[in-house]
Enzyme design. Structure first.
Site, PDB file in Angstrom:
ATOM      1  N   SER A 117      -7.920   6.410  14.047  1.00 31.70           N
ATOM      2  CA  SER A 117      -7.518   7.398  13.049  1.00 31.70           C
ATOM      3  C   SER A 117      -8.380   8.636  13.179  1.00 31.70           C
ATOM      4  O   SER A 117      -8.178   9.609  12.466  1.00 31.70           O
ATOM      5  CB  SER A 117      -7.620   6.823  11.636  1.00 31.70           C
ATOM      6  OG  SER A 117      -8.855   6.202  11.445  1.00 31.70           O
ATOM      7  N   ASN A 189      -4.635  11.555   7.598  1.00 33.70           N
ATOM      8  CA  ASN A 189      -6.020  11.557   7.139  1.00 33.70           C
ATOM      9  C   ASN A 189      -6.527  12.942   6.768  1.00 33.70           C
ATOM     10  O   ASN A 189      -7.468  13.065   5.992  1.00 33.70           O
ATOM     11  CB  ASN A 189      -6.924  10.885   8.174  1.00 33.70           C
ATOM     12  CG  ASN A 189      -6.797   9.369   8.065  1.00 33.70           C
ATOM     13  OD1 ASN A 189      -6.470   8.851   7.000  1.00 33.70           O
ATOM     14  ND2 ASN A 189      -7.018   8.673   9.161  1.00 33.70           N
TER      15      ASN A 189
HETATM   16  N1  CAA Z   1       1.175  -9.314   4.170  1.00 31.74           N
HETATM   17  C1  CAA Z   1       2.255  -9.636   3.459  1.00 31.74           C
HETATM   18  N2  CAA Z   1       2.455  -9.233   2.193  1.00 31.74           N
HETATM   19  C2  CAA Z   1       1.504  -8.466   1.611  1.00 31.74           C
HETATM   20  C3  CAA Z   1       0.330  -8.077   2.300  1.00 31.74           C
HETATM   21  C4  CAA Z   1       0.190  -8.526   3.643  1.00 31.74           C
HETATM   22  N3  CAA Z   1      -0.874  -8.215   4.382  1.00 31.74           N
HETATM   23  N4  CAA Z   1      -0.416  -7.297   1.463  1.00 31.74           N
HETATM   24  C5  CAA Z   1       0.248  -7.190   0.305  1.00 31.74           C
HETATM   25  N5  CAA Z   1       1.410  -7.895   0.392  1.00 31.74           N
HETATM   26  C6  CAA Z   1       2.459  -8.030  -0.609  1.00 31.74           C
HETATM   27  C7  CAA Z   1       2.039  -8.885  -1.773  1.00 31.74           C
HETATM   28  O1  CAA Z   1       2.267 -10.242  -1.505  1.00 31.74           O
HETATM   29  C8  CAA Z   1       2.931  -8.381  -2.886  1.00 31.74           C
HETATM   30  O2  CAA Z   1       4.210  -8.956  -2.787  1.00 31.74           O
HETATM   31  P1  CAA Z   1       5.110  -9.151  -4.117  1.00 31.74           P
HETATM   32  O3  CAA Z   1       5.333  -7.777  -4.693  1.00 31.74           O
HETATM   33  O4  CAA Z   1       6.383  -9.768  -3.605  1.00 31.74           O
HETATM   34  O5  CAA Z   1       4.314 -10.044  -4.988  1.00 31.74           O
HETATM   35  C9  CAA Z   1       3.089  -6.890  -2.546  1.00 31.74           C
HETATM   36  O6  CAA Z   1       2.715  -6.745  -1.177  1.00 31.74           O
HETATM   37  C10 CAA Z   1       2.207  -6.053  -3.406  1.00 31.74           C
HETATM   38  O7  CAA Z   1       0.855  -6.520  -3.316  1.00 31.74           O
HETATM   39  P2  CAA Z   1      -0.080  -6.864  -4.563  1.00 31.74           P
HETATM   40  O8  CAA Z   1       0.737  -7.440  -5.668  1.00 31.74           O
HETATM   41  O9  CAA Z   1      -1.238  -7.651  -4.045  1.00 31.74           O
HETATM   42  O10 CAA Z   1      -0.737  -5.512  -5.036  1.00 31.74           O
HETATM   43  P3  CAA Z   1      -0.110  -4.114  -5.348  1.00 31.74           P
HETATM   44  O11 CAA Z   1       1.165  -4.181  -6.112  1.00 31.74           O
HETATM   45  O12 CAA Z   1      -1.218  -3.324  -5.918  1.00 31.74           O
HETATM   46  O13 CAA Z   1       0.240  -3.517  -3.915  1.00 31.74           O
HETATM   47  C11 CAA Z   1      -0.374  -2.331  -1.951  1.00 31.74           C
HETATM   48  C12 CAA Z   1      -0.713  -3.473  -2.888  1.00 31.74           C
HETATM   49  C13 CAA Z   1       0.966  -2.622  -1.256  1.00 31.74           C
HETATM   50  C14 CAA Z   1      -1.474  -2.269  -0.929  1.00 31.74           C
HETATM   51  C15 CAA Z   1      -0.210  -1.021  -2.832  1.00 31.74           C
HETATM   52  O14 CAA Z   1      -1.286  -0.897  -3.716  1.00 31.74           O
HETATM   53  C16 CAA Z   1      -0.166   0.235  -1.990  1.00 31.74           C
HETATM   54  O15 CAA Z   1       0.861   0.584  -1.457  1.00 31.74           O
HETATM   55  N6  CAA Z   1      -1.302   0.939  -1.908  1.00 31.74           N
HETATM   56  C17 CAA Z   1      -1.468   2.115  -1.039  1.00 31.74           C
HETATM   57  C18 CAA Z   1      -1.913   1.638   0.317  1.00 31.74           C
HETATM   58  C19 CAA Z   1      -2.147   2.769   1.258  1.00 31.74           C
HETATM   59  O16 CAA Z   1      -2.109   3.940   0.902  1.00 31.74           O
HETATM   60  N7  CAA Z   1      -2.427   2.430   2.529  1.00 31.74           N
HETATM   61  C20 CAA Z   1      -2.762   3.421   3.536  1.00 31.74           C
HETATM   62  C21 CAA Z   1      -4.241   3.575   3.637  1.00 31.74           C
HETATM   63  S1  CAA Z   1      -4.727   4.792   4.799  1.00 31.74           S
HETATM   64  C22 CAA Z   1      -4.688   3.999   6.277  1.00 31.74           C
HETATM   65  O17 CAA Z   1      -4.474   2.843   6.391  1.00 31.74           O
HETATM   66  C23 CAA Z   1      -4.914   4.853   7.483  1.00 31.74           C
HETATM   67  C24 CAA Z   1      -6.280   5.238   7.844  1.00 31.74           C
HETATM   68  O18 CAA Z   1      -6.465   5.663   8.991  1.00 31.74           O
HETATM   69  C25 CAA Z   1      -7.403   5.246   6.902  1.00 31.74           C
END
Ligand code: CAA
Length: 393
Positions: A117, A189
């Site tokens: 990244s 980013n």
């Molecule tokens: N595999 C399978 N399923 C997963 C999983 C995984 N690794 N991680 C989460 N899930 C599923 C959960 O089981 C859950 O399913 P249900 O809705 O059916 O129960 C669903 O995803 C939501 O998860 P949670 O209930 O645990 O928690 P949440 O509702 O808070 O969602 C999240 C978690 C999907 C991570 C959400 O908070 C989100 O979208 N956050 C933003 C994440 C983001 O911005 N990521 C990018 C970061 S930057 C990057 O990665 C790049 C870099 O270079 C820095």
């Protein structure tokens, strides 16, 4: 024709990328330096596959998908890989060594991609004898859930390799966004950095608390996580790293703010260490943080610097407004695009926040020329019928 995908590095991103590739029907080889890492990766993949299977997001049994995967501490299993994705820690010498080894061991047709990244793809490419076959393929955490993949060609990458990589991202069920030219921090980013910087500045200048900033992000902008919460999730060491890389490239003015660095110095790295800006149930275990229902933080102020950065990206023809919004929707699960939000909140309002913060001595907030022009032409968003998008009444 890609049949076998190699993944180097089985950590947070690597294991998820390998899982997505196997779900999509490819044979997958995963290499890491120790069996501890590989066994942990296998467990995490199985857990994730089970979750997806239970939800019926997968029709194939988890065990059948795992059967397409092989794991090893030796690069020998990469000998017949058609496409390799590297996801090792963000250390430039380490990446160069990995690419040198891959260049020696994989067939001549194999495309070598990096999930970096922050490290320039052209520098990685120069450690191989096939720079035209090296490309950035940037996934988002968690890879099985997040749909975006940034496709980042370096100055050496051939068009054919760009097209094969876009096609592969689609076959993996992802939404690819291609950058016209490589830019430090890519699109995702650079915008994430600007959100972190404004969040940081508001707290350090005493305008708001961490919880108030995050409450506005989650409750008013309807983002899935607050800005500090997301930084904890990404890892504060990773966040500080990308901050430094983008600023030191000389392509973005810094915002002096030390909250993030202080956390890293205290070894409070976020979710991975169990504590960052918030405290989590255990190291590596994320739980949604509790936030106040309302907050005085103005959403337009919170996104102002990110909107200014977007204008810079558009002005420099890296991507267009629509592509920026796709990045934020599919890479960060925004409920709508950042620039759609900006148009709704009013570009004049955002512009005034930028000017106000700029007047306090923060050079990064100097309104971008494109934004200046839009304001002059009366394109101030939805209410005027024109902003980053056109609105027909
Ligand atoms: N595999 C399978 N399923 C997963 C999983 C995984 N690794 N991680 C989460 N899930 C599923 C959960 O089981 C859950 O399913 P249900 O809705 O059916 O129960 C669903 O995803 C939501 O998860 P949670 O209930 O645990 O928690 P949440 O509702 O808070 O969602 C999240 C978690 C999907 C991570 C959400 O908070 C989100 O979208 N956050 C933003 C994440 C983001 O911005 N990521 C990018 C970061 S930057 C990057 O990665 C790049 C870099 O270079 C820095």
């Amino acid at each position: 024709m890609i049949k076998k995908i190699g993944v180097v590095g089985a950590g947070t991103m690597g294991h998820g990328i390998a899982e997505v590739a196997a779900i999509s029907g490819f044979r997958v080889s995963v290499v890491d330096i120790s069996w501890d890492f590989l066994n942990r990766a296998k467990e995490r993949i199985l857990d994730s596959l089970k979750k997806l299977y239970e939800k019926k997001s997968l029709l194939e049994k988890p065990e059948e998908i795992l059967n397409r995967m092989e794991f090893s501490t030796s690069y020998e299993i990469m000998r017949d890989a058609d496409f390799v994705i590297e996801a090792v820690p963000e250390l430039i010498e380490l990446k160069k060594n990995v690419f040198k080894t891959l260049d020696e061991i994989t067939p001549r047709h194999t495309i070598l991609a990096s999930n970096t990244s922050s490290i320039p793809i052209s520098i990685i490419a120069e450690s191989t004898k096939r720079p035209e076959k090296v490309i950035g393929m940037h996934f988002f955490n968690p890879p099985p859930i997040m749909k975006l993949v940034e496709i980042v060609p370096s100055k050496y990458t051939s068009e054919e390799v760009v097209n094969i990589t876009i096609d592969l991202a689609k076959k993996m069920g992802k939404v690819p966004v291609r950058l016209k030219v490589e830019v430090p921090g890519f699109v995702s980013n650079r915008i994430f950095l600007r959100l972190m910087q404004e969040a940081c500045r508001e707290v350090e200048d005493g305008e708001a608390t961490i919880e108030e900033v995050d409450s506005t992000a989650r409750n008013k902008l309807k983002l899935p996580m607050g800005i500090f919460e997301l930084s904890d999730y990404v890892g504060l060491d990773v966040a500080v790293d990308l901050w430094k890389v983008i600023i030191s490239s000389g392509t973005a003015e810094d915002v002096k703010c030390s909250l993030f660095q202080k956390k890293v110095d205290a070894k409070e790295l976020g979710v991975k260490s169990g504590k960052g800006f918030y405290t989590y149930p255990a190291a590596g275990k994320y739980k949604k943080v509790e936030l106040p229902a309302s907050s005085k933080v103005d959403p337009a102020r919170l996104i102002s610097l990110a909107v200014n950065e977007s204008a810079w990206l558009i002005q420099n023809k890296i991507v267009n407004a629509k592509e920026i919004d796709i990045v934020m929707i599919y890479g960060f699960n925004f409920p709508k695009g950042l620039l759609e939000m900006a148009d709704e909140l009013g570009l004049d309002v955002i512009y005034n926040h930028l000017k106000d913060i700029y007047s306090k001595g923060y050079k990064a907030y100097k309104p971008n020329d494109l934004l200046e022009e839009m304001i002059k032409e009366g394109k101030i968003g939805k209410k005027s019928g024109k902003g980053f998008y056109d609105y027909k009444s």
